[in-house]
Scaffold this motif. Structure first.
Motif, short mmCIF file in Angstrom:
data_model
loop_
_atom_site.label_atom_id
_atom_site.label_comp_id
_atom_site.label_asym_id
_atom_site.label_seq_id
_atom_site.Cartn_x
_atom_site.Cartn_y
_atom_site.Cartn_z
N VAL A 1 0.82 -1.21 0.00
CA VAL A 1 0.00 0.00 0.00
C VAL A 1 0.86 1.27 0.00
O VAL A 1 0.39 2.33 -0.40
CB VAL A 1 -0.97 -0.02 1.20
CG1 VAL A 1 -0.21 0.16 2.51
CG2 VAL A 1 -2.07 1.03 1.05
N ASN A 2 2.13 1.13 0.40
CA ASN A 2 3.04 2.28 0.44
C ASN A 2 3.87 2.42 -0.85
O ASN A 2 4.72 3.30 -0.93
CB ASN A 2 4.00 2.15 1.63
CG ASN A 2 3.26 2.04 2.95
OD1 ASN A 2 2.35 2.81 3.23
ND2 ASN A 2 3.66 1.08 3.78
N GLY A 3 3.64 1.52 -1.82
CA GLY A 3 4.39 1.59 -3.07
C GLY A 3 5.76 0.96 -2.99
O GLY A 3 6.64 1.27 -3.79
N VAL A 4 5.97 0.03 -2.02
CA VAL A 4 7.26 -0.63 -1.84
C VAL A 4 7.10 -2.12 -2.12
O VAL A 4 6.14 -2.75 -1.68
CB VAL A 4 7.80 -0.42 -0.40
CG1 VAL A 4 9.16 -1.08 -0.24
CG2 VAL A 4 7.87 1.07 -0.08
N TYR A 5 8.05 -2.69 -2.86
CA TYR A 5 8.01 -4.11 -3.21
C TYR A 5 8.71 -4.97 -2.16
O TYR A 5 9.57 -4.50 -1.41
CB TYR A 5 8.72 -4.34 -4.56
CG TYR A 5 7.87 -4.06 -5.77
CD1 TYR A 5 7.07 -5.05 -6.33
CD2 TYR A 5 7.89 -2.81 -6.38
CE1 TYR A 5 6.30 -4.80 -7.46
CE2 TYR A 5 7.12 -2.54 -7.51
CZ TYR A 5 6.33 -3.54 -8.04
OH TYR A 5 5.57 -3.29 -9.15
N LEU A 6 8.37 -6.25 -2.16
CA LEU A 6 9.05 -7.25 -1.35
C LEU A 6 10.35 -7.63 -2.05
O LEU A 6 10.47 -8.69 -2.68
CB LEU A 6 8.15 -8.48 -1.17
CG LEU A 6 8.72 -9.62 -0.32
CD1 LEU A 6 8.81 -9.21 1.14
CD2 LEU A 6 7.88 -10.88 -0.47
N HIS A 7 11.31 -6.74 -1.98
CA HIS A 7 12.59 -6.93 -2.67
C HIS A 7 13.63 -6.11 -1.94
O HIS A 7 13.33 -5.01 -1.47
CB HIS A 7 12.47 -6.50 -4.13
CG HIS A 7 13.60 -6.95 -4.99
ND1 HIS A 7 14.84 -6.35 -4.97
CD2 HIS A 7 13.69 -7.94 -5.92
CE1 HIS A 7 15.63 -6.95 -5.84
NE2 HIS A 7 14.95 -7.92 -6.42
N THR A 8 14.84 -6.64 -1.83
CA THR A 8 15.87 -5.95 -1.06
C THR A 8 16.16 -4.55 -1.59
O THR A 8 16.38 -3.62 -0.82
CB THR A 8 17.17 -6.77 -1.05
OG1 THR A 8 17.53 -7.11 -2.40
CG2 THR A 8 16.98 -8.05 -0.26
N ARG A 9 16.14 -4.38 -2.90
CA ARG A 9 16.42 -3.05 -3.46
C ARG A 9 15.28 -2.08 -3.23
O ARG A 9 15.49 -0.88 -3.08
CB ARG A 9 16.72 -3.16 -4.95
CG ARG A 9 18.11 -3.67 -5.24
CD ARG A 9 18.40 -3.64 -6.72
NE ARG A 9 17.62 -4.63 -7.44
CZ ARG A 9 17.54 -4.68 -8.78
NH1 ARG A 9 18.17 -3.78 -9.51
NH2 ARG A 9 16.83 -5.63 -9.35
N SER A 10 14.05 -2.57 -3.19
CA SER A 10 12.90 -1.71 -2.96
C SER A 10 12.69 -1.47 -1.47
O SER A 10 12.39 -0.37 -1.04
CB SER A 10 11.64 -2.32 -3.57
OG SER A 10 10.53 -1.45 -3.44
#
Length: 202
Positions: free
Chosen positions: A93-102
């Motif tokens: 919901v915050n525009g962040v992915y489940l990824h180390t870079r994100s």
């Protein structure tokens, strides 16, 4: 956490889906880039089922508007494809992915699974409980989708129909009208909240 039996049965009862023309069945789902934030196995939660808004062991649900995304995996003739692995991943919901870079940007909703998968049965059905996609910097809202079968692999993206940012999104604009329709999510009322039906034609 696996979806409960009542929920799964309600999805199956809604099939076969109506409103799809022969032309729509014949339109292959357009391929799209995987993007930079496909989570590797090490990045994913141990709970990687088809319910992305509830992680096993946590009390709270993920933030955002909960939706049901479902459909069938079909071949070009419109026949269901069994044993297809369907994966989805999207930002929280915050525009962040489940990824180390994100995630290094901070603010990730740790109650959001971020990635999920399901394997189709003989009817070709897939179903996910997730959140309505949110705006990601530089992109219109979308959900990434990847399908694996014994003989094929497809990566695509689903979009919110008629979202105002679609017109300025490079990937969305690169598709023709039929291709856009094939990956557009329109929502109607469902037993477990707003739901969208999008078939995937290989």
């Amino acid at each position: 956490m696996p979806l409960n039996r009542r929920f799964v049965l309600s999805l199956l009862a809604a099939l076969p889906f109506s409103g799809l023309s022969k032309a729509a069945l014949a339109q292959r789902t357009p391929a799209a880039m995987e993007g930079p934030f496909y989570p590797t196995g090490a990045m994913r939660f141990a709970d990687a089922d088809n319910n992305l808004v509830r992680i096993s062991g946590l009390v709270r649900d993920a933030g955002g508007e909960v939706i049901i995304l479902k459909g069938r995996v079909l071949d070009r003739a419109g026949a269901p494809v069994a044993r297809a692995r369907v994966e989805i991943w999207q930002c929280d919901v915050n525009g962040v992915y489940l990824h180390t870079r994100s995630r290094s940007q901070g603010g990730y909703d740790d109650a959001f699974q971020g990635f999920g998968h399901v394997v189709t049965g003989a009817d070709g059905v897939y179903a996910f409980r997730t959140i309505r996609p949110t705006v990601y910097p530089g992109r219109t809202p979308h959900i990434h989708v990847k399908v694996f079968t014994e003989s094929a692999e497809l990566t695509t993206q689903f979009y919110l129909a008629d979202h105002p940012l679609n017109a300025s999104d490079r990937l969305y604009r690169s598709m023709n009208t039929a291709e856009r329709e094939a990956v557009s999510m329109r929502f109607g009322p469902g037993a477990d909240g707003p739901e969208s039906v999008v078939d995937i034609t290989l």
